[in-house]
Every structure is written in structure tokens, then in C-alpha cells.
Write a protein that holds these residues in place. Sequence first.
Motif, short mmCIF file in Angstrom:
data_model
loop_
_atom_site.label_atom_id
_atom_site.label_comp_id
_atom_site.label_asym_id
_atom_site.label_seq_id
_atom_site.Cartn_x
_atom_site.Cartn_y
_atom_site.Cartn_z
N UNK A 75 0.83 -1.21 0.00
CA UNK A 75 0.00 0.00 0.00
C UNK A 75 0.86 1.26 0.00
N UNK A 76 1.92 1.24 0.83
CA UNK A 76 2.79 2.42 0.92
C UNK A 76 3.51 2.66 -0.41
N UNK A 77 3.90 1.60 -1.09
CA UNK A 77 4.57 1.75 -2.38
C UNK A 77 3.67 2.45 -3.39
N UNK A 78 2.38 2.12 -3.37
CA UNK A 78 1.43 2.76 -4.26
C UNK A 78 1.23 4.23 -3.88
N UNK A 79 1.26 4.51 -2.58
CA UNK A 79 1.03 5.88 -2.12
C UNK A 79 2.20 6.80 -2.49
N UNK A 80 3.39 6.23 -2.65
CA UNK A 80 4.56 7.05 -3.01
C UNK A 80 4.31 7.76 -4.33
N UNK A 81 3.84 6.99 -5.31
CA UNK A 81 3.58 7.57 -6.63
C UNK A 81 2.55 8.68 -6.55
N UNK A 82 1.50 8.46 -5.77
CA UNK A 82 0.46 9.48 -5.64
C UNK A 82 1.01 10.74 -4.98
N UNK A 83 1.84 10.55 -3.95
CA UNK A 83 2.40 11.71 -3.25
C UNK A 83 3.30 12.52 -4.19
N UNK A 84 4.11 11.83 -5.00
CA UNK A 84 4.98 12.54 -5.93
C UNK A 84 4.17 13.23 -7.01
N UNK A 85 3.11 12.59 -7.44
CA UNK A 85 2.27 13.18 -8.48
C UNK A 85 1.61 14.46 -7.99
N UNK A 86 1.31 14.50 -6.68
CA UNK A 86 0.67 15.69 -6.12
C UNK A 86 1.68 16.73 -5.66
N UNK A 87 2.97 16.42 -5.79
CA UNK A 87 4.01 17.36 -5.40
C UNK A 87 4.34 17.35 -3.93
N UNK B 204 8.83 11.15 0.73
CA UNK B 204 10.04 10.74 1.45
C UNK B 204 9.71 9.90 2.67
N UNK B 205 8.69 10.31 3.40
CA UNK B 205 8.27 9.56 4.59
C UNK B 205 7.80 8.15 4.21
N UNK B 206 7.08 8.07 3.10
CA UNK B 206 6.59 6.77 2.65
C UNK B 206 7.75 5.87 2.21
N UNK B 207 8.73 6.45 1.53
CA UNK B 207 9.89 5.67 1.11
C UNK B 207 10.68 5.17 2.31
N UNK B 208 10.80 5.99 3.34
CA UNK B 208 11.47 5.55 4.57
C UNK B 208 10.68 4.40 5.22
N UNK B 209 9.34 4.49 5.17
CA UNK B 209 8.50 3.44 5.75
C UNK B 209 8.66 2.13 4.97
N UNK C 188 9.94 -1.34 6.37
CA UNK C 188 9.13 -2.57 6.24
C UNK C 188 9.92 -3.68 5.55
N UNK C 189 10.76 -3.31 4.57
CA UNK C 189 11.58 -4.31 3.91
C UNK C 189 12.52 -4.99 4.90
N UNK C 190 13.13 -4.18 5.77
CA UNK C 190 14.02 -4.73 6.80
C UNK C 190 13.25 -5.62 7.75
N UNK C 191 12.06 -5.18 8.17
CA UNK C 191 11.23 -5.98 9.07
C UNK C 191 10.82 -7.30 8.42
N UNK C 192 10.52 -7.26 7.13
CA UNK C 192 10.14 -8.48 6.43
C UNK C 192 11.32 -9.46 6.35
N UNK C 193 12.51 -8.95 6.07
CA UNK C 193 13.68 -9.82 6.00
C UNK C 193 13.96 -10.46 7.37
N UNK C 194 13.87 -9.65 8.41
CA UNK C 194 14.07 -10.17 9.76
C UNK C 194 12.97 -11.18 10.12
N UNK C 195 11.73 -10.85 9.71
CA UNK C 195 10.61 -11.72 10.01
C UNK C 195 10.70 -13.05 9.28
N UNK C 196 11.20 -13.03 8.05
CA UNK C 196 11.35 -14.27 7.29
C UNK C 196 12.37 -15.19 7.96
N UNK C 197 13.43 -14.62 8.50
CA UNK C 197 14.41 -15.43 9.23
C UNK C 197 13.79 -15.95 10.53
N UNK C 198 13.02 -15.09 11.19
CA UNK C 198 12.32 -15.52 12.40
C UNK C 198 11.35 -16.66 12.10
#
Length: 425
Positions: free
Chosen positions: A53-65, A71-76, A80-90
Motif C-alpha cells: 500500500x505504501x509503495x502505491x502511495x509514493x507515486x500518488x504523493x509525488x504526483x501531487x508534489x 520521502x516519509x513513505x519511502x522511509x516506511x 518494512x523491507x528490513x522488518x520483512x527480512x528479519x521476520x522471514x528469518x524468524x
Amino acid sequence: MFDPKWIRENPEAFDAGLAKRGLEPHSAEIIALDDARRGIVTRLQEAQTRRNAASKEIGKAKASGDEARATALMDEVASLKTRLQEGEEELRQAEARLNEALAAIPNLPLDDVPVGEDETDNVLVREWGEKPGFDFTPKEHFDIGEGLGQMDFETAAKLSGSRFAVLRRDLARMERALAAFMLDIHTAEFGYNEVIPPFLVRDDAMFGTGQLPKFAEDLFHTEDGYWLIPTAEVSLTNLVRESTVGEDELPMRFTAWTPCFRAEAGAAGKDTRGLIRQHQFSKVELVSITTPDQSLDELERMTSCAEEILKRLGLPYRIMTLCTGDMGFAARKTYDIEVWLPGQARYREISSCSVCGEFQARRMNARYRAGEKDLRFVHTLNGSGLAVGRTMVAILENCQESDGSVRVPEALQPYMNGLDRIETA
């Protein structure tokens, strides 16, 4: 191997089955491990959903300026990518803990299996044959074999240590003759397909039939990661591993004559002389792959096939239903065939025929197609048809003569080039 879902839905039945084997309850442990695994799966799914969902929102945020929002969405998303990698190992670790616990639990006995602690609680099913009478004190097989000059434990010990034997001349031929005799009957008359399988297998094959991880100390392991088979059951049953067969292909029936290798780690002091309990021996194995509704009838059939060998050799025997405390790790029900040994004045096991249900199939991921879309686990069975060395033991002791010679059973004589008696060379 058990389905955690089934344990969750049937905890009382699962623990009751283990109690019959004299084991403590395990349902709570398995359910807790499965809960931990399921919790991680849920968190990963939620995190992945939010990342998408956040990945889709990035495009919308950039489109609206709205660069700050983008930037906040990209950081999120990065977080989340880091959490997923850690979670997959868990998740991998949680699944490993669950599978390790499941792998150590033996199969559950069928309802008609007698509850007991050891072989003294096994139940007699039937007896066959008349025990031979002697006008002399019958000898044990190793005294007979050494007296014939054709069974040599001293030389074997020089070569390999204890629990090995060298067979010579007529006894060496008898080993080969017995195997051929058994194979001919099982293939030509009983419909088993003869196989020459590998004698060295990988971890997955040993795990599939239940030898690993629990019984590693009873096995021989090579330096490059192979295991020597303790029985052809391992190779034959794994012929259907990681495969899906058609219902019309079942039952499948396999037989093989192979060497078998066992460390006998728990047999210190037992049968230290003779052929009864050796590190290397040969056996004709029977394996059946069936549907669930065929498997109990197949157990009776397999047992009768093994019995027929003893009948044709004229060797008296009895059938015992093993109690829960004496039954093998993967079995749901087992019949032991015990042959009479006059030298020992007792019955000794010469074959075990077991039905395993879907226990091994789950470990091997072996299924059959029932209809177009319905996939089910096969049922597996195994039995000795028979242990060749122990059959020789039975012939030597039941057919011995006062002069030290041994009569060759009539059914075996064609396989011995017409020889009807084994005498001192």
C-alpha cells in the motif's frame, strides 16, 4: 510426522495415542510452537500488505508534489523491507523448531493394538508348523556352522571386528539361494516388482522413513554425507518421495534383496555370537504403497506373503501382534513373525510387517491423486520377506542331524544345485 492442524483439532486423541506408547503429552507444546509460527506469518502478511500500500502511495504523493509525504513513505517502505527480512528469518527458525519437535514424535498406534510396555505384552495371533523333535541335544547355529567348517567368526573379527561373519562353500551358496528363492516367490506369485536400489542414501531419505533424526546412532555414516541403509525399506519407500501418483497405480509393491548395515548401538551384550544380530546382513524387503482404504488389508496380505516362505521351507513359526511399547517408531500396527530355534529353545523374530499410515508419506511428501483435484497422502507398509541370515539360522537349527550335518529343505534344493545335505567339507 503429524499435521499441526490435526493436533490442534484433536489434542486429546493425540495425547491419548502417545500415552499408549508410554509417552508424555505433546499437544500443548506443538500447539504453542504452531501458534508462534502462525503469529509470525500474520505479522509478515500485515507488513507485506502495508508495504504494498505504501509503495502505491509514493507515486500518488509525488504526483501531487508532496515530496515530504513521498520521502516519509519511502522511509516506511525501507523499514518494512528490513522488518520483512528479519521476520522471514524468524519464521524459518520457528518452522525449524516446530518441525524438530514433530520429527521426534512416533506414530500413533491403531485402536486394536494391545497396550503394553515391552515384548512380554505382545499378543499371539497364530502358530504354524510342528516343532522338530531330536534324540540328541540340538545345537545353536553358530556351533553347527563352525562344526561344518563353513561359518567363520574368527577371520571376520580380524577383518572387521565383532558382529561380522565369513560364510564359505555351501553356507555361502545357501545365503544366495535363500534370497533367490524368496525373490522368485514374491515376484512371480505375489506380484512384487523387484528393484535393485541404492545402498547409500542422503539425509532426506533417512528422514522420510523415520530413521533420522532419532536413530542416528544406530546407523553408519560416511565422511561425505551418505548413510548406509539399515534396511531396503529406506530406498524402496522413498521411490515415491516428492511425487504424486494416480490412484489407479496403487497399490504399488516393491521387493529387493540388499545388504543392510546397523551399528547395533543399543545391543551391547545381546546375541554377541552368531548371525542373529550383526553389523552387516542381508534381507529381502517388501514395501507397499497404497490408498488409506487399502492399507489394513495390505498388512494382512504382506504378512501372509512372508509367512509363505517359512511354510515352504517347513520352518515352524508364530505371529505376534506387537504391543504399543514394542512397536517401531513409524508403525501404527506391527505383526512380528517369530521362527522356532531349537538350539535356543525359543522363538526369534525373522520378520516385522508394519503399516505406517500416512506418517512416512508426510515426511516424504508422497501423494496420490483421488479425482481431478483431490490430493491425498499415500499409506506405506514395509516388512521382511525374510531376513536371509536368520532364515539360514532357522534351517541350521531345525534341520540339524546328530552327526553335525544339515538337511536342505526340499523347496530350496533346486537353488542349491540339487544339494540335499550340507556336511563337513
